[in-house]
Design a protein around this motif. Sequence first.
Motif, PDB file in Angstrom:
ATOM      1  N   PHE A  29       0.949  -1.357   0.079  1.00  0.00           N
ATOM      2  CA  PHE A  29      -0.125   0.028   0.034  1.00  0.00           C
ATOM      3  C   PHE A  29       0.902   1.363   0.133  1.00  0.00           C
ATOM      4  CE2 PHE A  29       0.252  -1.091   4.410  1.00  0.00           C
ATOM      5  CZ  PHE A  29       0.591   0.252   5.156  1.00  0.00           C
ATOM      6  N   ARG A  30       0.341   2.387  -0.526  1.00  0.00           N
ATOM      7  CA  ARG A  30       0.808   3.639  -0.523  1.00  0.00           C
ATOM      8  C   ARG A  30       0.170   4.609   0.199  1.00  0.00           C
ATOM      9  NH1 ARG A  30       1.113   1.252  -5.437  1.00  0.00           N
ATOM     10  NH2 ARG A  30       3.200   0.662  -6.142  1.00  0.00           N
ATOM     11  N   VAL A  31       0.761   5.564   1.065  1.00  0.00           N
ATOM     12  CA  VAL A  31      -0.099   6.741   1.704  1.00  0.00           C
ATOM     13  C   VAL A  31       0.489   7.746   1.197  1.00  0.00           C
ATOM     14  CG1 VAL A  31      -0.584   7.626   3.922  1.00  0.00           C
ATOM     15  CG2 VAL A  31       0.001   5.027   3.820  1.00  0.00           C
ATOM     16  N   LYS A  32      -0.605   8.766   0.876  1.00  0.00           N
ATOM     17  CA  LYS A  32      -0.221  10.164   0.494  1.00  0.00           C
ATOM     18  C   LYS A  32      -0.521  11.276   1.415  1.00  0.00           C
ATOM     19  CE  LYS A  32      -1.601   9.340  -4.405  1.00  0.00           C
ATOM     20  NZ  LYS A  32      -0.322   8.732  -4.686  1.00  0.00           N
ATOM     21  N   LYS A  33       0.388  12.348   1.502  1.00  0.00           N
ATOM     22  CA  LYS A  33      -0.012  13.204   2.530  1.00  0.00           C
ATOM     23  C   LYS A  33      -1.258  13.682   2.868  1.00  0.00           C
ATOM     24  CE  LYS A  33       1.733  17.868   3.858  1.00  0.00           C
ATOM     25  NZ  LYS A  33       2.475  19.113   3.469  1.00  0.00           N
ATOM     26  N   GLY A  34      -1.960  13.521   4.121  1.00  0.00           N
ATOM     27  CA  GLY A  34      -3.214  13.935   4.398  1.00  0.00           C
ATOM     28  C   GLY A  34      -4.075  12.913   4.554  1.00  0.00           C
ATOM     29  N   GLU A  35      -3.676  11.559   4.113  1.00  0.00           N
ATOM     30  CA  GLU A  35      -4.482  10.343   4.046  1.00  0.00           C
ATOM     31  C   GLU A  35      -4.193   9.772   5.614  1.00  0.00           C
ATOM     32  OE1 GLU A  35      -4.935   8.499  -0.108  1.00  0.00           O
ATOM     33  OE2 GLU A  35      -3.093   8.057   0.830  1.00  0.00           O
ATOM     34  N   PHE A  36      -5.271   8.925   6.080  1.00  0.00           N
ATOM     35  CA  PHE A  36      -4.983   8.264   7.391  1.00  0.00           C
ATOM     36  C   PHE A  36      -5.074   6.627   7.132  1.00  0.00           C
ATOM     37  CE2 PHE A  36      -6.913   6.225  10.912  1.00  0.00           C
ATOM     38  CZ  PHE A  36      -6.178   6.737  12.003  1.00  0.00           C
ATOM     39  N   VAL A  37      -4.374   5.862   7.602  1.00  0.00           N
ATOM     40  CA  VAL A  37      -4.395   4.449   7.106  1.00  0.00           C
ATOM     41  C   VAL A  37      -4.098   3.750   8.388  1.00  0.00           C
ATOM     42  CG1 VAL A  37      -3.121   2.626   5.705  1.00  0.00           C
ATOM     43  CG2 VAL A  37      -3.308   4.982   4.885  1.00  0.00           C
ATOM     44  N   SER A  38      -5.059   2.669   8.721  1.00  0.00           N
ATOM     45  CA  SER A  38      -4.831   1.599   9.586  1.00  0.00           C
ATOM     46  C   SER A  38      -5.020   0.149   9.223  1.00  0.00           C
ATOM     47  CB  SER A  38      -5.796   1.952  10.733  1.00  0.00           C
ATOM     48  OG  SER A  38      -7.113   1.839  10.421  1.00  0.00           O
ATOM     49  N   ILE A  39      -4.651  -0.923   9.911  1.00  0.00           N
ATOM     50  CA  ILE A  39      -4.872  -2.149   9.543  1.00  0.00           C
ATOM     51  C   ILE A  39      -5.206  -2.478  10.836  1.00  0.00           C
ATOM     52  CG2 ILE A  39      -3.853  -4.392   9.107  1.00  0.00           C
ATOM     53  CD1 ILE A  39      -1.809  -2.814   7.470  1.00  0.00           C
ATOM     54  N   ILE A  40      -6.589  -3.001  10.986  1.00  0.00           N
ATOM     55  CA  ILE A  40      -7.437  -3.462  12.130  1.00  0.00           C
ATOM     56  C   ILE A  40      -7.754  -4.921  12.204  1.00  0.00           C
ATOM     57  CG2 ILE A  40      -7.845  -1.121  12.827  1.00  0.00           C
ATOM     58  CD1 ILE A  40     -10.711  -1.953  11.860  1.00  0.00           C
ATOM     59  N   GLY A  41      -7.825  -5.566  13.343  1.00  0.00           N
ATOM     60  CA  GLY A  41      -8.269  -6.861  13.374  1.00  0.00           C
ATOM     61  C   GLY A  41      -8.515  -7.182  14.941  1.00  0.00           C
ATOM     62  N   PRO A  42      -8.867  -8.494  15.149  1.00  0.00           N
ATOM     63  CA  PRO A  42      -9.014  -8.659  16.576  1.00  0.00           C
ATOM     64  C   PRO A  42      -7.639  -9.089  17.158  1.00  0.00           C
ATOM     65  CG  PRO A  42      -9.601 -10.761  15.325  1.00  0.00           C
ATOM     66  CD  PRO A  42      -9.477  -9.375  14.154  1.00  0.00           C
ATOM     67  N   SER A  43      -7.454  -8.442  18.239  1.00  0.00           N
ATOM     68  CA  SER A  43      -6.454  -8.885  19.029  1.00  0.00           C
ATOM     69  C   SER A  43      -6.050 -10.145  19.585  1.00  0.00           C
ATOM     70  CB  SER A  43      -6.254  -7.812  20.283  1.00  0.00           C
ATOM     71  OG  SER A  43      -7.016  -7.980  21.170  1.00  0.00           O
ATOM     72  N   ARG A  44      -7.119 -10.705  19.631  1.00  0.00           N
ATOM     73  CA  ARG A  44      -7.048 -12.144  20.086  1.00  0.00           C
ATOM     74  C   ARG A  44      -8.181 -13.039  19.584  1.00  0.00           C
ATOM     75  NH1 ARG A  44      -6.267 -13.960  26.279  1.00  0.00           N
ATOM     76  NH2 ARG A  44      -4.311 -14.856  25.586  1.00  0.00           N
ATOM     77  N   MET A  45      -7.581 -14.315  18.971  1.00  0.00           N
ATOM     78  CA  MET A  45      -8.496 -15.084  18.064  1.00  0.00           C
ATOM     79  C   MET A  45      -9.064 -16.414  19.189  1.00  0.00           C
ATOM     80  SD  MET A  45      -8.565 -14.106  15.287  1.00  0.00           S
ATOM     81  CE  MET A  45      -8.981 -15.370  13.925  1.00  0.00           C
ATOM     82  N   TRP A  46      -8.675 -16.268  20.382  1.00  0.00           N
ATOM     83  CA  TRP A  46      -9.263 -17.559  20.960  1.00  0.00           C
ATOM     84  C   TRP A  46      -9.467 -16.939  22.526  1.00  0.00           C
ATOM     85  CZ3 TRP A  46      -5.015 -18.177  24.278  1.00  0.00           C
ATOM     86  CH2 TRP A  46      -3.698 -17.756  23.383  1.00  0.00           C
TER      87      TRP A  46
END
Length: 46
Positions: A29-46
Motif C-alpha cells: 500500500f501507499r499513503v499520500k500526504k493527508g491520508e489516514f491509514v490503519s490495519i485493524i483486526g482482533p487482538s485475540r482469536m481465542w
Amino acid sequence: MANILEVKSVGKRYQNKDGEVLALKNVIFRVKKGEFVSIIGPSRMW
C-alpha cells in the motif's frame, strides 16, 4: 501528489492455540500526504 509512505511485500504470522495463522501476505500500500491509514483486526482469536 507524492507518496509519503510505501509498503511492499509485508506479511504477518502468529501463533494461536491451533497453530500458526497467516494474517497478512504480500501486502502493498501507499499513503499520500493527508491520508489516514490503519490495519485493524482482533487482538485475540481465542
